[in-house]
Scaffold this active site. Structure first.
Site, short mmCIF file in Angstrom:
data_model
loop_
_atom_site.label_atom_id
_atom_site.label_comp_id
_atom_site.label_asym_id
_atom_site.label_seq_id
_atom_site.Cartn_x
_atom_site.Cartn_y
_atom_site.Cartn_z
N CYS A 133 -46.79 13.22 -20.37
CA CYS A 133 -47.35 14.33 -19.59
C CYS A 133 -47.27 14.01 -18.09
O CYS A 133 -46.23 13.59 -17.60
CB CYS A 133 -48.77 14.61 -20.07
SG CYS A 133 -49.39 16.24 -19.61
N HIS A 134 -48.35 14.18 -17.33
CA HIS A 134 -48.33 13.84 -15.91
C HIS A 134 -48.20 12.34 -15.69
O HIS A 134 -47.82 11.90 -14.60
CB HIS A 134 -49.59 14.35 -15.22
CG HIS A 134 -49.69 15.84 -15.15
ND1 HIS A 134 -50.34 16.59 -16.10
CD2 HIS A 134 -49.21 16.73 -14.24
CE1 HIS A 134 -50.27 17.87 -15.78
NE2 HIS A 134 -49.58 17.99 -14.66
N GLU A 164 -47.25 23.94 -15.96
CA GLU A 164 -48.13 23.95 -14.79
C GLU A 164 -48.43 25.38 -14.35
O GLU A 164 -49.55 25.69 -13.91
CB GLU A 164 -47.50 23.15 -13.66
CG GLU A 164 -48.49 22.58 -12.66
CD GLU A 164 -49.37 21.49 -13.25
OE1 GLU A 164 -50.46 21.83 -13.76
OE2 GLU A 164 -48.97 20.31 -13.21
#
Length: 226
Positions: A133-134, A164
């Site tokens: 993910c991030h 996002e």
């Protein structure tokens, strides 16, 4: 004994906005659970050490596994309240490193010299590098054994611009994860929003979103078994 270093954030807010963030809890615990099932020890490290803030969104709709970890006082006290600081970590003790996500990491993971030093050492010792993910922004600034950017020319996944946008946080973050991976030379791929997508390129494992954390862990286990 095989051991993995899990990297988590210390950042508790969206920059100057009065909006809380932190670790997306399921991403660390779904990974952690697979390691435990395979009798692989883990330690948690954060850029500053100590307390790990949790993204409120990750606590709003937890599955049974995440609740199992969150209900465990030993887990909270050891891993979330007292994460290691980079200076206290010996990278030669670890066979892999995993960067967990949550929006908090966008402020304290990228090009962090202390984290990069640990991750580069683990990679150069033949270890596995993984992120989800991030958390994939922790790969920015890392290097391969040839001294070049670790993700340059590599197949990678990470939180997509589409996801996002769905979050309505495009303007709240300092940069978009997908764009940053591409700018760094990564060969970015994605699946439809919030569906599992795991990419393995050599000893680099990346996942797109929280739904991919377990798959990333399973891919890491397979590489460690080779």
């Amino acid at each position: 004994m095989t051991k993995v270093l899990v990297v988590v954030t210390n950042n508790h807010r969206f920059g100057d906005l009065k909006r809380a963030t932190g670790l997306w809890l399921s991403e660390s615990v779904h990974f952690h659970a697979v390691m435990a099932e395979n009798k692989i020890d883990v330690d948690y490290v954060s850029p500053k050490g100590g307390y790990v803030p949790l993204d409120p969104g990750s606590l709003a709709d937890m599955d049974d596994l995440t609740w199992k970890f969150y209900d465990n006082a030993d887990f909270r006290n050891q891993y979330l309240a007292q994460s290691l600081a980079p200076k206290d970590v010996n990278p030669t003790a670890y066979d892999a490193i995993f960067f967990a996500g949550g929006h908090g990491v966008l402020w304290d993971f990228p090009n962090n010299p202390d984290l990069a030093k640990l991750a580069d050492a683990i990679h150069q010792n033949g270890g596995v590098t993984a992120a989800v993910c991030h958390g994939v922004v922790g790969l920015l600034g890392l290097h391969g054994t040839d001294g070049q950017a670790l993700i340059a020319g590599k197949q990678v996944a990470g939180f997509s611009n589409e996801e996002e946008t769905i979050n309505q946080l495009t303007d709240a973050v300092p940069f978009l994860t997908e764009d940053a991976l591409i700018k760094a030379g990564g060969q970015y791929t994605s699946s439809p929003a919030y569906t599992e997508h795991v990419v393995v390129d050599g000893k680099l494992v990346t996942g797109q979103n929280p739904q991919s954390a377990k798959g990333v862990a399973e891919a890491v286990v397979k590489l460690l078994a080779k």
